[in-house]
Design a protein around this motif. Sequence first.
Motif, PDB file in Angstrom:
ATOM      1  N   PRO A 424       0.823  -1.223   0.000  1.00  0.00           N
ATOM      2  CA  PRO A 424       0.000   0.000   0.000  1.00  0.00           C
ATOM      3  C   PRO A 424       0.853   1.267   0.000  1.00  0.00           C
ATOM      4  CG  PRO A 424      -0.846  -1.568   1.599  1.00  0.00           C
ATOM      5  CD  PRO A 424       0.456  -2.111   1.122  1.00  0.00           C
ATOM      6  N   ALA A 425       2.003   1.221   0.682  1.00  0.00           N
ATOM      7  CA  ALA A 425       2.890   2.389   0.676  1.00  0.00           C
ATOM      8  C   ALA A 425       3.371   2.681  -0.741  1.00  0.00           C
ATOM      9  CB  ALA A 425       4.076   2.153   1.603  1.00  0.00           C
ATOM     10  N   ALA A 426       3.719   1.625  -1.495  1.00  0.00           N
ATOM     11  CA  ALA A 426       4.147   1.812  -2.884  1.00  0.00           C
ATOM     12  C   ALA A 426       3.002   2.343  -3.746  1.00  0.00           C
ATOM     13  CB  ALA A 426       4.667   0.482  -3.444  1.00  0.00           C
ATOM     14  N   LEU A 427       1.787   1.883  -3.484  1.00  0.00           N
ATOM     15  CA  LEU A 427       0.623   2.374  -4.226  1.00  0.00           C
ATOM     16  C   LEU A 427       0.404   3.861  -3.981  1.00  0.00           C
ATOM     17  CD1 LEU A 427      -2.054   2.094  -5.806  1.00  0.00           C
ATOM     18  CD2 LEU A 427      -3.118   1.312  -3.675  1.00  0.00           C
ATOM     19  N   ILE A 428       0.493   4.278  -2.728  1.00  0.00           N
ATOM     20  CA  ILE A 428       0.296   5.694  -2.401  1.00  0.00           C
ATOM     21  C   ILE A 428       1.349   6.546  -3.099  1.00  0.00           C
ATOM     22  CG2 ILE A 428       0.356   7.380  -0.521  1.00  0.00           C
ATOM     23  CD1 ILE A 428      -0.707   5.077   1.301  1.00  0.00           C
ATOM     24  N   ALA A 429       2.616   6.106  -3.046  1.00  0.00           N
ATOM     25  CA  ALA A 429       3.685   6.862  -3.700  1.00  0.00           C
ATOM     26  C   ALA A 429       3.468   6.932  -5.206  1.00  0.00           C
ATOM     27  CB  ALA A 429       5.032   6.219  -3.377  1.00  0.00           C
ATOM     28  N   ALA A 430       3.036   5.818  -5.802  1.00  0.00           N
ATOM     29  CA  ALA A 430       2.814   5.801  -7.251  1.00  0.00           C
ATOM     30  C   ALA A 430       1.667   6.739  -7.637  1.00  0.00           C
ATOM     31  CB  ALA A 430       2.505   4.374  -7.704  1.00  0.00           C
TER      32      ALA A 430
END
Length: 778
Positions: A424-430
Motif C-alpha cells: 500500500p505504501a508503494a501504491l500511495i507513492a505511485a
Amino acid sequence: MTALPGETPGTVGTDTPQDTVSPPEAGAEGPEHAEAPDAPDASDAPDASAASDPSDASDAPATSEGGESSGTPADADDDAKGEAEAEADADAAPAEAAPAAELSEAQAELAAQRELRERIEKRKAEKAAPIAAGTGLSGTAADLLAAVRAVESGEKAGTAFFDRPAAAPASRRPAPAAAQPPRTPAPEAVPTERTATPEALDAVRAVLTEGGAPEALARPAVGALGEQAAELLRTDPWQLLSVPGVRPEQADGFARALLGADCGPDDGRRTAALVGWLLERAALQGHTALDAEAVRRALAERAVGDPEAAVRDAVEEGVALVFQEGEEPSADDAGAADGEADEAGDADVAREPVQVLLGLDRYALAEESLADGLARLVNTCEKAADWAEAAASAPGPSAAELIRTTAAAGLVAHSGGEAARAEPAALIAAARGLGLRALGATHSEDGRRRLAAATGDPDTAVTLSGLLSGAQGPGRDEDGALALDLLVVLDAPQLDVEGAAVLVEALADGARLVLSGDPGVLGSAGAGRVFADVLASHACPQVVSRTPDPGPIGELVSGIGIGELNQVDAPGKEVVIVPVRDAGEAVHRTVQLVADSVPRAFSIPAEETQVITVGHGGAAGTRALNEALKQRLNPGPGRFGGFDPGDRVVHVPAPGRAVPGVVLSADAEGLRLDCGGVPVVVPQERVESSVRHGWALSAHQAAGMRWPAAVVVLPGDAAQGLSRPWVYTAFGRGERHLSVVHGVDQALPHAVAQVPAQERTTRLRPLLEALPTPDAAS
C-alpha cells in the motif's frame, strides 16, 4: 467492582465478554467494547447477589512452570478467545458542555456519526414517502420530462429544445489545494460528559433510592436517558437496563421495589427492555444482528412466558428491526413446488430456509449506508486509468499487481501480513507521482508513523480518527467530501461498521478506496466485520500479497495463521519461551523480562517493550501486571488520580480507540499526556473512566501497533478463552523479540489448531452481494 476504562461490566476478567445470549451466534470473537465510563458497579443494585459479575471467577489467571528456554513456543499459550473486551472502549458520551474553538478528534468523530445517521434517516423517509410522477428522476431524464411537459402545455415550442450547444461539464471537485505547512500539534481536548442539571440528578437519585438501587447510578442514568430519566424510570423501571453495567436481575429487583404486585416477568416493558439489552450485549461481541430464534431462547431463559409474542411486540414498538436473509418462496413458487412434488413423489423441491434476524436500527442503518456507499465507489470511478508505467516501477510483483488493480477499480481489498504493508505504501507513492491526491489512513499513531516511514513522506499518512475529525489530512472540498482521489485504509480489520459508514460517506464520487489488512488478526472493537464481509462477498477485486513476513517471529506467526504452532530456529533468541508454574511466578518473570532481561540481551529499553495478556482481572491480568510493573519501573504515590509523571498509560478517547501515552503532569485542566507526540489533556472527571496504566495491554488494545519487543503472558486459567486470532495478534506485536510467559500447557497448540475466529452475525455481506456491482470479481 467498577469497570475499568474501556472494560465492559461483566467482562472484566477476560477478553471474552460474558453473559451474552446463549446461542452460538452471540459468541463472537469478542471485540473490545464501549461502555459508559462512569458506570458504577451494578452489583450494588437490588438482587445483586443473583447477578454477581461472572467474569470474576475467570479473572485469576493461573500459570505454569518455570525456567527460560529459547526457541519457539510449541507449548506457548494462546490468549483469550474473545479478547474483545471493552478496554478499547470507554466513554462514548458526546461532549456537549463547554464550547471550544475547535472540535477535538473524538467530538468530530461522534458528530460525523450523528450527521450520518440523520442523513440516512432522511434518505429512508424520502424513500418511504409517496413520490409524485417524475420527481424521482434526475439529470438528463428529468430534463427530458420537463421538456415534454413544456411542449404539451404549449409553454414552449418543440424547436426550442433543438440545436443547443452542449454545456461544458462542470468540474466534479475543486483543484487540489496547495500544500499547507505542517501543523504544530495543539493539546487535544477530550470531550466532557454531557452535563446533567442538579435537579435532574436529585430526581433520579430519589427514584433509585426508592427502588433500592445505588445512587451512584444517577449520573450514568441521566447520560443514558436524558433529563427526564427520573420520570422514565418511575413509569418503566426496566429502562435501568439502558445504564451500562446493569443486568436484568438487578433491573428486575429495582422494578419489584417500585411496582410491587404490578411487576411480572411478562410485563411488556420488561420484555421490550430485555430484547434491547440482548441486542446491545450482542453488539458488544461484534454482532450487528441476532437470529430471532436465539433471542427467543434467551428470553425464555429469563422467565419470559411467551418469547415469540415478546419479540413481536418489541419489533412493533421499534425496539428492534426485523430482517429476512434469503429468499422467501412466493405463493406461485410454492404452488409450483407442490405440483412438482405431487408428480415427482419424493423429488427435492425444498429451498433454503429464510433466516429471520433482529437488529438495532443504528447498526442496520450503518450497514445499509455502507453497502450503498461501497457500491457507489465501485460504479463511479474511472475504469480506464493507465497506471502501467507506475506498476512497472513498483518495488515488487505484489505491489505492481495492487497498482494495476487499483487503476481499474473503485474498491479494492488487499490482504497480507506486516511485510505486505510496503505494498500500500508503494501504491500511495505511485498515485501521488501521477498527480493524484492519495493518502493512507491507519488505526493507530504507531501505524501512521510506520506508514510515513515506508512512503518517505509524513504527509502521506494519517490516522483514521484524525482524518475524519479534520485534525489530519487534506480536509474537505466544497461539497463536504474528503479532498482525495485515493484513500488506502490500513489495519482494515479494525474498522467497525459505524466507523466505516462514516468514512465511505465522506468519500466523493469517483474516489478510489483500498481496504488493506491482515485477515488473521482480531476483529474490530465495535460491531461488524467490515473487512471480512467485503472479502467474503467478492464485491470487488482482491489482491493477496505474496510477501512473507521475515525472521523467526514472522515464520512463527505465519504458521499460526494457518493453524500450525511450529518450532522455529531463533539463533538470536528472537523467540523465547518462559514456562511458569503459577500466576505469582508469571508476574515475577514478566517484570524481570521487561526490566532486566530484554534490555540487557537486546538493548531494548523497558519503555519499548509491551506486555500483552489475556484479561484485566486475576492474579496475572493487566491490573496485577501494571501494578507490579509500575512498582518496579516508576514507583510513586499516584498523586494525580492514581498516576505519576512518567507512567505509561492507555487513553480511550472514544469507543474502540486505545491510545498509548505517557503521563506528563496534571493541573486544574486535567491530566496531561503525551500520546505518540500529540499532547492530550484529559479532564479530571474523565481520568478514572478513560485512562488506565498501560505497561500491560490486551491483544485487542495492541492490535494495529507494534513494539521492538513484546512479552505475551498466558496464565493457566486463560485456556478456555484461547483462539487462533488472539495468538496470531499477540505474537505478531514484537518486531525484534518475543517472549512468551507460558502457563497453559497444551491449550496453546490446541487453540491454534482447532479454535478459529468465531463468526459474527452481520448483514453487510448479503447486502453487498445483492447490490449491482458490474465490476465485482467473481
